[in-house]
Write an enzyme that holds these catalytic residues in place. Structure first.
Site, PDB file in Angstrom:
ATOM      1  N   THR A 387     -44.409  40.308-100.104  1.00 26.52           N
ATOM      2  CA  THR A 387     -44.334  39.519 -98.867  1.00 26.52           C
ATOM      3  C   THR A 387     -45.733  39.145 -98.421  1.00 26.52           C
ATOM      4  O   THR A 387     -46.724  39.644 -98.964  1.00 26.52           O
ATOM      5  CB  THR A 387     -43.695  40.332 -97.713  1.00 26.52           C
ATOM      6  N   CYS A 388     -45.816  38.301 -97.392  1.00 26.91           N
ATOM      7  CA  CYS A 388     -47.120  37.865 -96.885  1.00 26.91           C
ATOM      8  C   CYS A 388     -47.613  38.716 -95.732  1.00 26.91           C
ATOM      9  O   CYS A 388     -48.472  38.279 -94.974  1.00 26.91           O
ATOM     10  CB  CYS A 388     -47.033  36.415 -96.463  1.00 26.91           C
ATOM     11  N   LEU A 389     -47.093  39.898 -95.561  1.00 28.03           N
ATOM     12  CA  LEU A 389     -47.569  40.781 -94.497  1.00 28.03           C
ATOM     13  C   LEU A 389     -48.566  41.777 -95.068  1.00 28.03           C
ATOM     14  O   LEU A 389     -48.235  42.515 -95.992  1.00 28.03           O
ATOM     15  CB  LEU A 389     -46.411  41.562 -93.873  1.00 28.03           C
ATOM     16  N   GLU A 390     -49.763  41.782 -94.477  1.00 26.52           N
ATOM     17  CA  GLU A 390     -50.798  42.722 -94.923  1.00 26.52           C
ATOM     18  C   GLU A 390     -50.276  44.163 -94.898  1.00 26.52           C
ATOM     19  O   GLU A 390     -50.563  44.968 -95.772  1.00 26.52           O
ATOM     20  CB  GLU A 390     -52.006  42.588 -93.992  1.00 26.52           C
ATOM     21  N   HIS A 429     -38.183  36.733 -95.883  1.00 21.29           N
ATOM     22  CA  HIS A 429     -38.642  35.755 -96.879  1.00 21.29           C
ATOM     23  C   HIS A 429     -37.482  35.194 -97.721  1.00 21.29           C
ATOM     24  O   HIS A 429     -37.715  34.682 -98.817  1.00 21.29           O
ATOM     25  CB  HIS A 429     -39.620  36.390 -97.887  1.00 21.29           C
TER      26      HIS A 429
END
Ligand SMILES: *Cc1c(COP(=O)(O)O)cnc(C)c1O
Length: 456
Positions: A387-390, A429
């Site tokens: 995913t694009c979450l740090e 997502h």
């Protein structure tokens, strides 16, 4: 890069023959290919065995008892089916869970409905099906009495949930005054209601507070009977601990654990971790609870409930799911960082829920390499989500893998059936939710498998 010398902190999962059988069968890479994403596999025979030993522990202590599976710990249909077949009930907290329990074969009278401030439609359904209702508050009791009086179907079956004296900040349960008022209202409700006893669910895993509370509630039952109420059951909720690892690994892990062993120097408070080892776990914890003496008493808990003619109800979730499944991710990419690797797998931490409780699921994931020709060693790596979450890490800890992980290898997180699989799942997502594969028989040369349900 392999790290040498010295010992890298590790937390090996307890060996489980059925899980090993599946890992060794070659089935998992095939399923990973078929599903094209992460999946869970379920071992319902472990659920059956856990249930049986719990029922045996009650019988061995001569205690009249009944086990309800706390459904929130796993959404799979197969565990509800096994509960029904094994002579257990199910603990539900919503109309959806109630529907699932009934739809998968649990009789209405074998359902207990818990959860705070249950709405009128859930209460009505529960009464209609003869389910036991753990009432959490006075206003809820009033709603229930109204439903029972107007519905005229059958009496409402009630337990009064008690606010634990040593957890006075809990938002669940009723305090002393409220319990006294509730008991009076049950008397006034007459035939509309059957007051069957008391319940509690404590946070934490300590046994003595549970023992003490049963002691007190047994006295309360006797008093309530003087008022003409049935008061013959006490539910001790859940919270039987399980062990994921052995004592020595857990204690050395706690002694060694340090932010340098985590990606980005991440820190966790030791106290926020689940106790991944308990000296008394599962049925042993239950037996020990039954043998313990409540504060101010000379008798064991088992003797107290027997003398009081009380049936002991249990609502275990996690303890019934011990070794009943695992979670499989595929490695989608590998990056080299300073002294470790950063793996990205094809799923998210929503499919391994511990991250959502300021904590981390610590038992070591197992690497199933596609190619076993590389050199053996200790290869530390952390595991990130697709995913694009740090912050979406599945494992912040740099796990010391015995081979260098590569794209296409599988990572198997052991013993995830209790709470890890689906309590936080979401199609973030637009990633599909991981399917659940039921493996009914692990002892065949080729394990038989099927999907948990045909239509999700
Ligand atoms: C969550 C819950 C349980 C199950 O707890 P475990 O720790 O999984 O055994 C039982 N009863 C109630 C009321 C609960 O909320």
């Amino acid at each position: 890069m392999a790290v040498s010398p010295g010992r890298w902190p590790a937390l090996p999962a307890l060996a489980d023959p059925a899980t090993e059988q599946v890992l060794g069968s070659g089935l998992l890479p095939e399923l990973a290919y078929a599903f094209g994403g992460p999946f869970h596999f379920l071992l319902p025979d472990a659920f059956d065995a856990n249930l049986r030993v719990m029922q045996d522990a009650l019988a061995a202590a001569g205690v009249d008892g009944f086990v309800y599976f706390a459904k929130k710990a796993n959404k799979a249909a197969v565990f509800v089916e096994r509960a029904a077949a094994g002579g257990a009930g199910v603990d539900v907290a919503s109309a959806g869970e109630l529907r699932e329990a009934l739809g998968h074969g649990v009789r209405g009278e074998h359902v207990v409905v818990t959860g705070p401030a249950k709405d009128a439609s859930l209460l009505r359904l529960a009464v209609q099906h003869g389910a036991l209702i753990a009432v959490d508050a006075l206003d809820e009791l009033d709603t229930l009495i109204t439903i029972a009086l107007t519905g005229r179907v059958r009496p409402a079956r009630v337990l009064l949930r008690c606010l634990p004296p040593d957890q006075l900040h809990s938002r669940f349960g009723m305090n002393e005054n409220e319990l006294a008022t509730a008991t009076d209202r049950c008397v006034q409700a007459g035939d509309a209601l059957r007051m069957e006893g008391f319940s509690f669910h404590l946070s934490g895993y300590a046994l003595q507070p549970r023992t003490d509370l049963v002691g007190r509630l047994a006295e309360r039952c006797l008093k309530a009977r003087v008022q003409g109420l049935e008061a013959s059951r006490i539910s001790i909720g859940g919270g039987l601990p399980i062990s994921y690892t052995d004592a020595s690994s857990w204690h050395s892990f706690l002694a060694e654990h340090h932010s340098r062993y985590y990606h980005a120097g991440k820190t966790f408070r030791t106290g926020d971790f689940y106790p991944y080892h308990s000296p008394k776990a599962g049925p042993v914890a239950l037996a020990s609870l039954l043998a313990a003496t409540p504060e101010g008493s000379q008798q064991s808990l088992a003797e107290i409930v027997k003398d009081a003619g009380v049936e002991l109800l249990l609502e275990p979730g996690r303890a019934l799911l011990d070794q009943a499944g695992a979670t499989v991710f595929s490695i989608q990419g590998v990056k080299d960082r300073d002294g470790y690797q950063l793996l990205t797998v094809d799923g998210t931490s929503l499919s391994l829920s511990e991250q959502w409780f300021n904590s981390e699921y610590l038992p070591d994931p197992r690497l199933l390499p596609q190619d076993t020709t590389g050199p053996a060693g200790t290869y530390p790596a952390s595991v990130g989500a697709a995913t694009c979450l740090e912050s979406d890490m599945i494992t912040w800890r740099k796990v010391g893998f015995p081979r260098r992980p590569r794209t296409g290898d599988l990572l198997v997180y052991p013993n995830t059936a209790g709470y890890q699989m689906d309590s936080n799942e979401s199609p973030f997502h637009d990633l599909p939710l991981p399917p659940k594969v039921v493996i009914d028989q692990t002892d065949l040369p080729r394990p038989r498998w099927r999907l948990d349900r045909h239509f999700a």
